[in-house]
Design an enzyme around this catalytic site. Structure first.
Site, mmCIF file in Angstrom:
data_model
loop_
_atom_site.group_PDB
_atom_site.id
_atom_site.type_symbol
_atom_site.label_atom_id
_atom_site.label_comp_id
_atom_site.label_asym_id
_atom_site.label_seq_id
_atom_site.Cartn_x
_atom_site.Cartn_y
_atom_site.Cartn_z
ATOM 1 N N GLU A 85 -1.225 -1.248 -5.035
ATOM 2 C CA GLU A 85 -2.396 -0.433 -5.354
ATOM 3 C C GLU A 85 -2.072 0.563 -6.458
ATOM 4 O O GLU A 85 -1.008 1.174 -6.471
ATOM 5 C CB GLU A 85 -2.881 0.315 -4.111
ATOM 6 C CG GLU A 85 -4.204 1.016 -4.310
ATOM 7 C CD GLU A 85 -4.786 1.563 -3.023
ATOM 8 O OE1 GLU A 85 -5.718 2.371 -3.128
ATOM 9 O OE2 GLU A 85 -4.321 1.188 -1.933
ATOM 10 N N ASP B 62 -2.673 0.940 7.152
ATOM 11 C CA ASP B 62 -1.756 0.761 6.020
ATOM 12 C C ASP B 62 -1.394 -0.711 5.839
ATOM 13 O O ASP B 62 -1.363 -1.221 4.718
ATOM 14 C CB ASP B 62 -0.494 1.605 6.215
ATOM 15 C CG ASP B 62 -0.809 3.095 6.245
ATOM 16 O OD1 ASP B 62 -1.381 3.597 5.260
ATOM 17 O OD2 ASP B 62 -0.496 3.751 7.253
ATOM 18 N N ASP C 90 0.883 -1.171 0.000
ATOM 19 C CA ASP C 90 0.000 0.000 0.000
ATOM 20 C C ASP C 90 0.917 1.215 0.000
ATOM 21 O O ASP C 90 1.430 1.611 1.046
ATOM 22 C CB ASP C 90 -0.899 -0.003 1.234
ATOM 23 C CG ASP C 90 -1.801 1.219 1.295
ATOM 24 O OD1 ASP C 90 -2.262 1.673 0.227
ATOM 25 O OD2 ASP C 90 -2.035 1.729 2.407
#
Length: 180
Positions: free
Chosen positions: A66, A138, A7
């Site tokens: 991502e 996170d 992430d």
């Protein structure tokens, strides 16, 4: 198979490592790479080095990260893109194939709802990996990225890759699903 989920973020980059055997998921590790308050190149170097260290320590077979979304603040989007680029460079340098998913795909694959909240993501990740508590936001997103890749990610990528051929037949891929 071992999957490393990332992430990306300029201040904090989340990571999550899971093992996949058939349909079974097993938690390996998760946490964050924090960058110092410093100039941009130093921060990007910290992300690259952190990802490289994770690869050496956990020896993943694949990675998932991502995709960048367009923020209302163009400067924030550019900085996030650079952080993501540093992470991808670390992954590719480590010899890993890298899959990319949107936040919508991530939430749909993990929670079953593309507009899920951070809390819903944390709870579902904890349940899917049989964790005793919720991981930080996170780390949860990074673990979710790995779960997304393990469960539905390959299907989403395959459907996306054959979209032009499907369009000729009057079909299309919408939200990761085949529709007529």
């Amino acid at each position: 198979m071992r999957i490393l989920g990332i992430d990306p973020g300029l201040r904090v980059t989340g990571f999550g490592v899971i093992d996949v055997s058939g349909h079974q998921l097993a938690y390996v590790a998760s946490g964050v790479i924090k960058t110092p308050t410093a100039d941009l190149p130093t921060r990007l170097g910290t992300i690259y080095d952190g990802v490289s260290t994770l690869i050496r320590e956990h020896t993943p077979d694949q990675a998932a990260i991502e995709k960048v979304f367009v923020n209302v603040n163009p400067q924030s989007t550019l900085l996030l893109g650079q952080a993501r680029g540093a992470a991808i460079c670390g992954l590719v340098s480590g010899g890993l194939p890298v899959a990319e998913y949107t936040a919508l795909q991530l939430k749909q694959a993990v929670v079953g709802y593309g507009r899920a909240t951070k809390e819903q993501m944390q709870e579902m990740v904890a349940q899917l990996l049989s964790l005793s508590g919720r991981p930080g936001t996170d780390a949860a997103d990074a673990l979710g990225m790995a779960i997304c890749h393990a469960h539905g990610g390959n299907t989403l990528n395959t459907l996306g890759g054959i979209a032009p051929a499907l369009a000729k037949k009057g079909l299309r891929v919408r939200r990761g699903r085949l529709v007529g």
